[in-house]
Design a protein around this motif. Structure first.
Motif, PDB file in Angstrom:
ATOM      1  N   LEU A   1      72.230  57.486  67.976  1.00 56.68           N
ATOM      2  CA  LEU A   1      73.074  57.704  69.273  1.00 56.68           C
ATOM      3  C   LEU A   1      72.679  56.388  70.083  1.00 56.68           C
ATOM      4  CD1 LEU A   1      74.757  58.640  71.578  1.00 56.68           C
ATOM      5  CD2 LEU A   1      72.773  60.288  72.316  1.00 56.68           C
ATOM      6  N   PHE A   2      71.356  56.130  70.269  1.00 53.79           N
ATOM      7  CA  PHE A   2      71.142  55.181  71.352  1.00 53.79           C
ATOM      8  C   PHE A   2      71.248  53.689  70.677  1.00 53.79           C
ATOM      9  CE2 PHE A   2      69.465  58.657  74.034  1.00 53.79           C
ATOM     10  CZ  PHE A   2      70.548  58.313  74.978  1.00 53.79           C
ATOM     11  N   TYR A   3      70.827  53.781  69.365  1.00 58.68           N
ATOM     12  CA  TYR A   3      70.987  52.656  68.544  1.00 58.68           C
ATOM     13  C   TYR A   3      72.539  52.188  68.797  1.00 58.68           C
ATOM     14  CZ  TYR A   3      69.895  49.139  64.875  1.00 58.68           C
ATOM     15  OH  TYR A   3      69.629  48.002  64.213  1.00 58.68           O
ATOM     16  N   HIS A   4      73.364  53.254  68.263  1.00 60.67           N
ATOM     17  CA  HIS A   4      74.994  52.473  68.204  1.00 60.67           C
ATOM     18  C   HIS A   4      75.217  52.551  69.638  1.00 60.67           C
ATOM     19  CE1 HIS A   4      78.620  53.246  66.069  1.00 60.67           C
ATOM     20  NE2 HIS A   4      79.084  53.747  67.167  1.00 60.67           N
ATOM     21  N   MET A   5      74.936  53.175  70.799  1.00 58.19           N
ATOM     22  CA  MET A   5      75.142  53.094  71.914  1.00 58.19           C
ATOM     23  C   MET A   5      75.002  51.472  72.278  1.00 58.19           C
ATOM     24  SD  MET A   5      74.265  54.399  75.455  1.00 58.19           S
ATOM     25  CE  MET A   5      72.857  53.454  75.753  1.00 58.19           C
ATOM     26  N   GLN A   6      73.655  51.144  71.916  1.00 59.25           N
ATOM     27  CA  GLN A   6      73.421  49.704  72.382  1.00 59.25           C
ATOM     28  C   GLN A   6      74.095  48.792  71.869  1.00 59.25           C
ATOM     29  OE1 GLN A   6      71.319  47.344  70.163  1.00 59.25           O
ATOM     30  NE2 GLN A   6      71.784  46.053  71.895  1.00 59.25           N
ATOM     31  N   LEU A   7      74.588  48.965  70.237  1.00 63.55           N
ATOM     32  CA  LEU A   7      75.275  47.920  69.749  1.00 63.55           C
ATOM     33  C   LEU A   7      76.609  47.834  70.221  1.00 63.55           C
ATOM     34  CD1 LEU A   7      74.280  49.110  65.949  1.00 63.55           C
ATOM     35  CD2 LEU A   7      73.799  47.024  67.127  1.00 63.55           C
TER      36      LEU A   7
ATOM     37  N   THR B   1      76.393  38.975  60.472  1.00 68.98           N
ATOM     38  CA  THR B   1      77.023  40.238  59.954  1.00 68.98           C
ATOM     39  C   THR B   1      76.016  41.489  60.395  1.00 68.98           C
ATOM     40  OG1 THR B   1      76.132  40.153  57.624  1.00 68.98           O
ATOM     41  CG2 THR B   1      78.486  39.447  58.107  1.00 68.98           C
ATOM     42  N   SER B   2      74.794  40.934  60.774  1.00 74.23           N
ATOM     43  CA  SER B   2      73.915  42.074  60.930  1.00 74.23           C
ATOM     44  C   SER B   2      74.157  42.999  62.036  1.00 74.23           C
ATOM     45  CB  SER B   2      72.500  41.540  61.156  1.00 74.23           C
ATOM     46  OG  SER B   2      72.541  41.045  62.494  1.00 74.23           O
ATOM     47  N   HIS B   3      74.889  42.547  63.052  1.00 75.26           N
ATOM     48  CA  HIS B   3      75.259  43.562  64.080  1.00 75.26           C
ATOM     49  C   HIS B   3      76.417  44.529  63.713  1.00 75.26           C
ATOM     50  CE1 HIS B   3      77.696  45.048  67.553  1.00 75.26           C
ATOM     51  NE2 HIS B   3      76.397  44.793  68.434  1.00 75.26           N
ATOM     52  N   TRP B   4      77.501  44.026  63.018  1.00 80.48           N
ATOM     53  CA  TRP B   4      78.508  44.513  62.443  1.00 80.48           C
ATOM     54  C   TRP B   4      78.057  45.818  61.276  1.00 80.48           C
ATOM     55  CZ3 TRP B   4      80.484  45.903  57.655  1.00 80.48           C
ATOM     56  CH2 TRP B   4      81.730  46.414  57.380  1.00 80.48           C
ATOM     57  N   TRP B   5      77.042  45.249  60.609  1.00 84.35           N
ATOM     58  CA  TRP B   5      76.389  46.289  59.467  1.00 84.35           C
ATOM     59  C   TRP B   5      75.628  47.599  60.121  1.00 84.35           C
ATOM     60  CZ3 TRP B   5      78.058  47.761  55.157  1.00 84.35           C
ATOM     61  CH2 TRP B   5      77.164  48.335  54.244  1.00 84.35           C
ATOM     62  N   ALA B   6      74.781  46.887  61.163  1.00 84.52           N
ATOM     63  CA  ALA B   6      74.129  48.171  61.811  1.00 84.52           C
ATOM     64  C   ALA B   6      74.807  49.114  62.617  1.00 84.52           C
ATOM     65  CB  ALA B   6      72.985  47.498  62.772  1.00 84.52           C
TER      66      ALA B   6
END
Lengths: 131, 126
Positions: free
Chosen positions: B75-81, B20-25
């Motif tokens: 922004l770029f963390y969210h974009m990468q995910l 769930t780490s990706h979903w949570w981040a």
């Protein structure tokens, strides 16, 4: 370990477009569009770092008709992705999952994204006129 | 009827092997981006047609560079995910998928760091 005999999903084309599915794919499309738009932000910031001449050129491009069309698209995409993202958070909290509520929240997202885009651009043009 | 294999259920990691780490981040960055992106749009409106000197003054105003740096990181963390999920959904060739995922991560870091360096240059440059 057996993986056989799982049901297969029919192809997307057999479905009639609905507010639910169209808004869902729009969330992904606007997300990808905003990722492209982030390149413009990086270019703009780096243009400023290079100095006044390069920044001036970046500003001229953004003020051109092509620049404005791109910015308008990114403005709406950001507001849509933002509003629909909040809609997703309500779903994550287990709220608004009944179909009539999903339809209402979907149309609210569409309406709000358009209103916020119009308001932002009116304010932007107000900056030009008011200065 | 469950659609998951016994091994898949035992490991509990799902198709992306990340639990769930990706979903949570993705949610945490999304929550952060609500105020940050609204602030960014407000700022962008006030910066319409600004010249270089004006942009520098704005960036040196209290909070500007801090919020810009936070916005760019989120922004770029969210974009990468988000792009990671798109790649996992549509790139089926294992080699191409891994190459795309690595480039996605490296690209996001490159864009974030280059933005922050640009902000520092404008704010502290001569």
């Amino acid at each position: 370990m057996t993986t056989g005999n799982r049901p297969l999903s029919p192809h997307l084309q057999v479905y009639k477009p609905q507010i639910t599915s169209v808004l869902s794919i729009l969330h992904r499309i606007t997300g990808i569009g905003l990722a492209v738009g982030s390149l413009m932000l990086v270019y703009w910031l780096n243009a400023a770092a290079y100095g006044p001449e390069v920044f001036e050129r970046a500003q001229e491009f953004l003020a051109s008709w092509l620049g404005k069309i791109l910015l308008l698209g990114w403005t709406w995409a950001l507001f849509y992705h933002l509003c629909n993202g909040i809609r997703h958070m309500f779903w994550d909290a287990g709220r608004g999952l009944e179909l009539p509520q999903v339809h209402i929240s979907g149309w609210l997202v569409v309406i709000f994204s358009v209103i916020l885009t119009v308001l932002s651009w009116s304010a932007g043009y107000g900056m030009l006129g008011g200065a | 009827m469950s659609l998951r294999t016994d091994l898949g259920r035992a490991r509990g990691l799902g198709s992306a092997k990340g639990g769930t780490s990706h979903w949570w981040a993705q949610r945490v960055t999304a929550v952060g981006l609500i105020p940050l992106s609204l602030w960014f749009i407000y700022s962008a409106i006030t910066l319409v047609g600004i010249d270089h000197a004006g942009f520098k003054i704005w960036l040196n105003a209290p909070g500007s560079i801090l919020l810009m740096a936070l916005f760019v990181i989120a922004l770029f963390y969210h974009m990468q995910l988000g792009l990671q999920v798109v790649i996992e959904d549509y790139v089926h060739n294992e080699r191409n998928k891994i190459i795309s995922l690595v480039l996605n991560k490296l690209g996001a870091v490159l864009l974030a760091v280059s933005s922050i360096i640009a902000l520092i240059k404008v704010a502290f440059g001569g």
